[in-house]
Design an enzyme around this catalytic site. Sequence first.
Site, mmCIF file in Angstrom:
data_model
loop_
_atom_site.group_PDB
_atom_site.id
_atom_site.type_symbol
_atom_site.label_atom_id
_atom_site.label_comp_id
_atom_site.label_asym_id
_atom_site.label_seq_id
_atom_site.Cartn_x
_atom_site.Cartn_y
_atom_site.Cartn_z
ATOM 1 N N THR A 188 -5.846 -1.662 7.130
ATOM 2 C CA THR A 188 -6.091 -3.100 7.054
ATOM 3 C C THR A 188 -7.570 -3.393 7.317
ATOM 4 O OG1 THR A 188 -5.439 -3.191 9.377
ATOM 5 C CG2 THR A 188 -3.782 -3.820 7.756
ATOM 6 N N ASP A 229 -0.999 6.166 6.976
ATOM 7 C CA ASP A 229 -1.131 4.724 7.204
ATOM 8 C C ASP A 229 -2.040 4.485 8.415
ATOM 9 O OD1 ASP A 229 -0.697 2.090 6.661
ATOM 10 O OD2 ASP A 229 1.395 2.052 7.296
ATOM 11 N N LYS A 243 0.823 -1.208 0.000
ATOM 12 C CA LYS A 243 0.000 0.000 0.000
ATOM 13 C C LYS A 243 0.865 1.269 0.000
ATOM 14 C CE LYS A 243 -2.450 -1.514 3.652
ATOM 15 N NZ LYS A 243 -2.176 -2.964 3.759
ATOM 16 N N THR A 244 1.879 1.278 0.852
ATOM 17 C CA THR A 244 2.775 2.437 0.916
ATOM 18 C C THR A 244 3.543 2.595 -0.394
ATOM 19 O OG1 THR A 244 3.067 1.945 3.260
ATOM 20 C CG2 THR A 244 4.585 3.545 2.298
ATOM 21 N N ARG A 302 6.400 -8.476 1.319
ATOM 22 C CA ARG A 302 7.230 -8.127 2.483
ATOM 23 C C ARG A 302 7.809 -9.396 3.116
ATOM 24 N NH1 ARG A 302 4.128 -4.800 6.733
ATOM 25 N NH2 ARG A 302 4.480 -3.131 5.234
#
Length: 323
Positions: free
Chosen positions: A145, A96, A51-52, A204
Amino acid sequence: GQEESLRPRTLAEYIGQTELKEVLAIVIAAARSRQEPLDHLLFYGPPGLGKTTVAAALAAEMGSQFYMTTAPALESPRDIAGYLVRLKRGDVLFIDEIHRLPKVTEELLYPAMEDFRLDITIGKGRSARMTSLPLERFTLVGATTRVGALTSPLRDRFGQVQRLRFYEPDELVQIVMRTARLLNTSIDPEGAAEIAQRSRGTPRIANRLFKRVRDYAQVRGDGHISQAVAAAALELFHVDPMGLDWTDRKLLTMLVEQFGGGPVGLDTMAAVTGEDPQTIEEVYEPYLLQIGYLQRTARGRVITPAALRHLGYEAQSPLPLWS
Ligand code: ADE
């Protein structure tokens, strides 16, 4: 740091999330041709899916500055105001965990998002008065999330809400191969596939496992990552062949051994594993649901035959599953 340099900077470099990239390419091209900033965007989905990275790539594609913060850091109106007044036309402010915004901060964001106006109070007590500062037309990108945890006034102020999905195995292979190239590590596609398979559909995690395998290959081998090296390393680090960790396995075995396969409520699962319910719901469950190891029913969570096979229960007599 190294983590930063692994991030793809443009959407062209970004592997996976094909549908999302297609949507974003249209939005970007349209905004650019009108010479307008992007509308506010909300990204949601499990952690570690990018997302980032997508938000930063958006800013880069628009030739704008990217500012990044996280909702819990925006405690007072002053904190969010500090960002808002700095933003130039078209800049991207990324927040975030936006479902965790304190109420006062969230209320400042409404006029900022809608009318590009910052409402501030000057003075204290009886002499206090409200005034408004005009803001540049910026783009807010939120990430969460838990899209369901956003208030509807906040959610409604985003021009678009987009979900990030788990990655396909072949996409994760490409990501691992790319990381290996950037970090000058010798790897073959089978080695990358072994890492990809154990990465829970999450870049990740793939990059994290890659680094542990690289350590192992360097110390126990000649530095090259083959399938055998990757499998041996991940075995040693207790990452099982489906990428399940201790908590995943505990959740599943608890369902079998203590509850006959379910259904079991979220709070019970939390109590038995010692994790908090939110972490189970946002971090552990999405992947177990995705791979078909867990099902959600009206009465609670239920284990599936695929999970039983994975855990090695198949040889035993059938469990009284949701009968
Ligand atoms: N590294 C982490 N996520 C990535 C992605 N989606 N594409 C390319 N490299 C990545």
